[in-house]
Write a protein that holds these residues in place. Structure first.
Motif, PDB file in Angstrom:
ATOM      1  N   MET A   1       7.354   6.230  14.707  1.00  0.00           N
ATOM      2  CA  MET A   1       6.304   5.851  15.630  1.00  0.00           C
ATOM      3  C   MET A   1       6.768   4.627  16.419  1.00  0.00           C
ATOM      4  O   MET A   1       7.223   3.653  15.861  1.00  0.00           O
ATOM      5  N   THR A   2       6.622   4.681  17.700  1.00  0.00           N
ATOM      6  CA  THR A   2       7.025   3.581  18.558  1.00  0.00           C
ATOM      7  C   THR A   2       5.908   2.546  18.604  1.00  0.00           C
ATOM      8  O   THR A   2       4.752   2.870  18.815  1.00  0.00           O
ATOM      9  N   GLU A   3       6.283   1.288  18.401  1.00  0.00           N
ATOM     10  CA  GLU A   3       5.292   0.216  18.451  1.00  0.00           C
ATOM     11  C   GLU A   3       4.991  -0.119  19.901  1.00  0.00           C
ATOM     12  O   GLU A   3       5.887  -0.399  20.672  1.00  0.00           O
ATOM     13  N   ARG A   4       3.704  -0.046  20.254  1.00  0.00           N
ATOM     14  CA  ARG A   4       3.290  -0.340  21.622  1.00  0.00           C
ATOM     15  C   ARG A   4       3.135  -1.828  21.823  1.00  0.00           C
ATOM     16  O   ARG A   4       2.657  -2.531  20.955  1.00  0.00           O
ATOM     17  N   ARG A   5       3.528  -2.272  22.960  1.00  0.00           N
ATOM     18  CA  ARG A   5       3.325  -3.670  23.328  1.00  0.00           C
ATOM     19  C   ARG A   5       1.907  -3.806  23.862  1.00  0.00           C
ATOM     20  O   ARG A   5       1.460  -2.992  24.672  1.00  0.00           O
ATOM     21  N   ASP A  28      -6.432  -4.901  23.927  1.00  0.00           N
ATOM     22  CA  ASP A  28      -5.929  -3.529  23.856  1.00  0.00           C
ATOM     23  C   ASP A  28      -7.110  -2.651  23.477  1.00  0.00           C
ATOM     24  O   ASP A  28      -7.435  -2.514  22.300  1.00  0.00           O
ATOM     25  N   ALA A  31      -6.722   0.307  20.972  1.00  0.00           N
ATOM     26  CA  ALA A  31      -6.553  -0.067  19.561  1.00  0.00           C
ATOM     27  C   ALA A  31      -7.690  -0.977  19.086  1.00  0.00           C
ATOM     28  O   ALA A  31      -7.643  -1.473  17.960  1.00  0.00           O
ATOM     29  N   THR A  33      -8.394  -4.041  19.825  1.00  0.00           N
ATOM     30  CA  THR A  33      -7.766  -5.293  19.389  1.00  0.00           C
ATOM     31  C   THR A  33      -7.871  -6.356  20.477  1.00  0.00           C
ATOM     32  O   THR A  33      -7.685  -6.074  21.655  1.00  0.00           O
ATOM     33  N   TYR A  35      -6.453 -10.252  21.434  1.00  0.00           N
ATOM     34  CA  TYR A  35      -5.452 -11.281  21.160  1.00  0.00           C
ATOM     35  C   TYR A  35      -5.949 -12.577  21.781  1.00  0.00           C
ATOM     36  O   TYR A  35      -6.250 -12.623  22.970  1.00  0.00           O
ATOM     37  N   THR A  44      -5.380 -12.504  16.076  1.00  0.00           N
ATOM     38  CA  THR A  44      -5.490 -11.103  16.423  1.00  0.00           C
ATOM     39  C   THR A  44      -6.727 -10.562  15.724  1.00  0.00           C
ATOM     40  O   THR A  44      -6.841 -10.644  14.506  1.00  0.00           O
TER      41      THR A  44
END
Length: 69
Positions: A1-5, A28, A31, A33, A35, A44
């Protein structure tokens, strides 16, 4: 799984006094989320999809006591 920025929004500062600074760094929505930065400390927050006023009040109290303490 690629971690999204995380998507970064323009920095917005809210100052309750000259010593206590709260900055929203990014949100985000996919998600649920947020920050943020409080007096230089990065935070977070991962939220639920549905609003929960009881949890909101508890988190608000924790953050306010941390900023003021």
């Amino acid at each position: 799984m690629t971690e999204r920025r995380p998507r970064t929004l323009p920095e917005r500062e809210r100052t309750d006094s000259q010593d206590n600074k709260v900055s929203i760094i990014g949100v985000d929505k996919s998600a649920n989320t947020i920050y943020a930065q409080v007096n230089g400390c990065k935070i977070t927050a991962v939220c639920r999809e549905k609003a929960d006023p009881e949890i909101y009040d508890r988190i608000k109290g924790i953050l306010l006591s941390t900023v003021l303490g």
